[in-house]
Design an enzyme around this catalytic site. Structure first.
Site, short mmCIF file in Angstrom:
data_model
loop_
_atom_site.label_atom_id
_atom_site.label_comp_id
_atom_site.label_asym_id
_atom_site.label_seq_id
_atom_site.Cartn_x
_atom_site.Cartn_y
_atom_site.Cartn_z
N LYS A 46 -8.62 7.49 -5.34
CA LYS A 46 -8.27 8.76 -4.70
C LYS A 46 -9.42 9.76 -4.80
O LYS A 46 -9.64 10.56 -3.89
CB LYS A 46 -7.01 9.34 -5.33
CG LYS A 46 -5.76 8.60 -4.87
CD LYS A 46 -4.53 9.45 -5.09
CE LYS A 46 -3.32 8.78 -4.46
NZ LYS A 46 -2.10 9.52 -4.69
N LYS A 60 -4.04 -2.21 4.39
CA LYS A 60 -2.63 -2.01 4.07
C LYS A 60 -2.02 -1.05 5.09
O LYS A 60 -2.69 -0.10 5.51
CB LYS A 60 -2.56 -1.41 2.65
CG LYS A 60 -1.18 -1.31 2.09
CD LYS A 60 -1.24 -0.74 0.69
CE LYS A 60 0.15 -0.32 0.26
NZ LYS A 60 0.19 0.33 -1.03
N LYS A 71 -0.12 5.49 7.12
CA LYS A 71 -0.18 6.51 8.16
C LYS A 71 -1.64 6.93 8.36
O LYS A 71 -2.11 7.08 9.49
CB LYS A 71 0.67 7.72 7.73
CG LYS A 71 0.81 8.75 8.80
CD LYS A 71 2.20 9.32 8.86
CE LYS A 71 2.38 10.15 10.13
NZ LYS A 71 1.79 11.47 10.03
#
Ligand code: SF4
Length: 325
Positions: A112, A192, A195
Site C-alpha cells: 500500500k 486480481k 475496482k
C-alpha cells in the site's frame, strides 16, 4: 456456545463478483456455525485518499449488496465501524504492545505504501493494529480471510498473547479461516479482480453490461483464430465458468474448447447467461435496498447498538486489568 467470527467489509464502492466468490459466499456458509459480526470498516477506508462526499453512499451500497447477496441480518450483525468508538480506543491500547518493527514487515503495508507514495500516513502503518482491535473488541475467535491477510491475523494472535501475558487473560487468540475460493482474477486475466484495475463485474451490473464486459474478457491468448484449439486450463473465462456453470456444461466446454468445436464468443455467451441467472436476484434486491437507504441505516444502527454493548464491556475489562480506573 458458538464461536464468534469477525470480518470487515470495505466500503470501497461497488461490490464485484471477486468479493462475492472470494468472500461473501464463504461468509454465508459460516452463518449457521458461528456467531457472526460483520463491520463496514470506514476507519480502514480513510487510510487512503477518498472523497468524503461519497463515503455514505459507499457504506449504504456495501451494506445493501452484502445483505442482498445473502448476509441475512437475522443470522448475523452488520454495523459501521465508526459508530462504535471503542475500536479506536482499543487500537491505542494495543499500539502500546506492538513493536514498530513488526508493522514495518507487513507485506500489505509495503504494497500500500508503494501504491500511495504521496500519502504514507500513520493510519496506513497502523492498519493491522486497528484490525486487531476490531477482532479483539468482540473477543473474535475466527476470522475468514484471503491468503494476503493471514499475516495480519498472525499479528493479532501475537498482540492478544502479549496483552494476556502482561495484564491478565482476556482475549482469545483469533484463528484465520481461509476461503475455499482462490483469488478471483479480473477480466484482463492478469490481475486480481478489483475496482481500481477496472477489470471487474459488479453485483449490480445489468445483464447487457455483463455481456459487454465478458465479450471483451481475455481468454487463452494462444488461441488466435476460431479454428485454433484452446486450453481451458489457462483461460480465465473457463475459471469463471467453474463458479457459475453446471458440471456437465464445464465438461462439455472443456472438451469442445480443446477440439475447437466451440468458439470463445459462444463460450462467453453461456457464461454470461449463467452469471445473469445467479446475479439478477441479487441485483434486484440490492437496488431495492439502495433505493431505501433509511431501512439500510436502521439495520446498521441496530447492529451498532448491539456491538456498542459488547465493546463497552470489553473496554471496561481492559481498563480494569490495566489499572486505568
Ligand atoms: S472457448 Fe471458452 S474456455 Fe476455451 S479459450 Fe475460449 S473462452 Fe476460454
Amino acid at each position: 456456545m458458538k464461536k464468534r467470527l469477525f470480518s470487515g467489509i470495505q466500503p470501497s464502492g461497488e461490490v464485484h463478483i471477486g468479493n462475492y466468490l472470494g468472500a461473501i459466499k464463504n461468509w454465508i456458509s459460516l452463518l449457521d456455525d458461528y456467531d457472526c459480526i460483520f463491520s463496514i470498516v470506514d476507519y480502514h477506508a480513510i487510510t487512503v485518499e477518498y472523497s468524503p462526499g461519497v463515503m455514505q453512499e459507499r457504506i449504504i451500497n456495501a451494506a445493501a449488496t452484502n445483505i442482498a447477496a445473502g448476509l441475512d441480518t437475522d443470522r448475523c450483525i452488520i454495523f459501521v465501524q465508526s459508530q462504535v468508538p471503542e475500536h479506536t480506543e482499543l487500537t491505542w491500547v494495543l499500539n502500546t504492545l506492538t513493536p514498530m518493527g513488526i508493522l514495518e514487515r507487513m507485506t500489505q503495508f509495503k504494497d500500500k505504501a508503494q501504491q500511495n507514495e504521496k500519502n504514507i500516513n500513520v493510519g496506513l502503518f497502523d492498519y493491522p493494529v486497528l484490525q486487531t482491535a476490531d477482532i479483539l473488541l468482540y473477543k473474535g475467535q475466527a476470522v475468514p480471510v484471503g491468503e494476503d491477510q493471514v499475516q495480519h491475523i498472525e499479528l493479532s494472535r501475537e498482540i492478544a498473547r502479549k496483552f494476556n501475558t502482561r495484564y491478565g487473560e482476556l482475549f482469545p487468540e483469533p484463528q484465520h479461516i481461509l476461503s475455499n475460493a482462490p483469488r478471483i482474477m479480473g477480466l484482463d486475466g492478469k490481475n486480481k479482480m478489483s475496482k481500481s484495475m477496472n477489470n471487474y463485474i459488479s453485483l449490480i451490473e445489468k445483464p447487457d453490461a455483463i455481456w459487454k464486459k465478458l465479450s471483451r474478457a481475455v481468454t487463452d491468448e494462444n488461441r488466435k483464430r476460431r479454428d485454433d484449439p484452446g486450453n481451458p486450463d489457462i483461460c480465465n473465462v473457463y475459471t469463471l465458468h467453474k463458479y457459475f456453470s453446471t458440471d456437465s456444461e464445464l465438461d462439455r466446454i472443456n472438451k469442445q474448447c480443446r477440439s475447437a468445436e466451440i468458439g470463445c464468443v459462444d463460450c462467453k455467451k453461456i457464461l454470461s447467461e449463467n452469471m445473469v441467472k445467479e446475479l439478477e436476484p441479487i441485483r434486484e434486491k440490492s437496488l431495492e435496498l439502495i433505493n431505501n437507504p433509511v431501512s439500510v441505516m436502521d439495520t446498521l444502527n441496530a447492529g451498532a447498538e448491539k456491538c456498542r454493548k459488547i465493546a463497552k464491556e470489553t473496554m471496561s475489562e481492559v481498563r480494569s486489568l490495566m489499572g486505568l480506573r
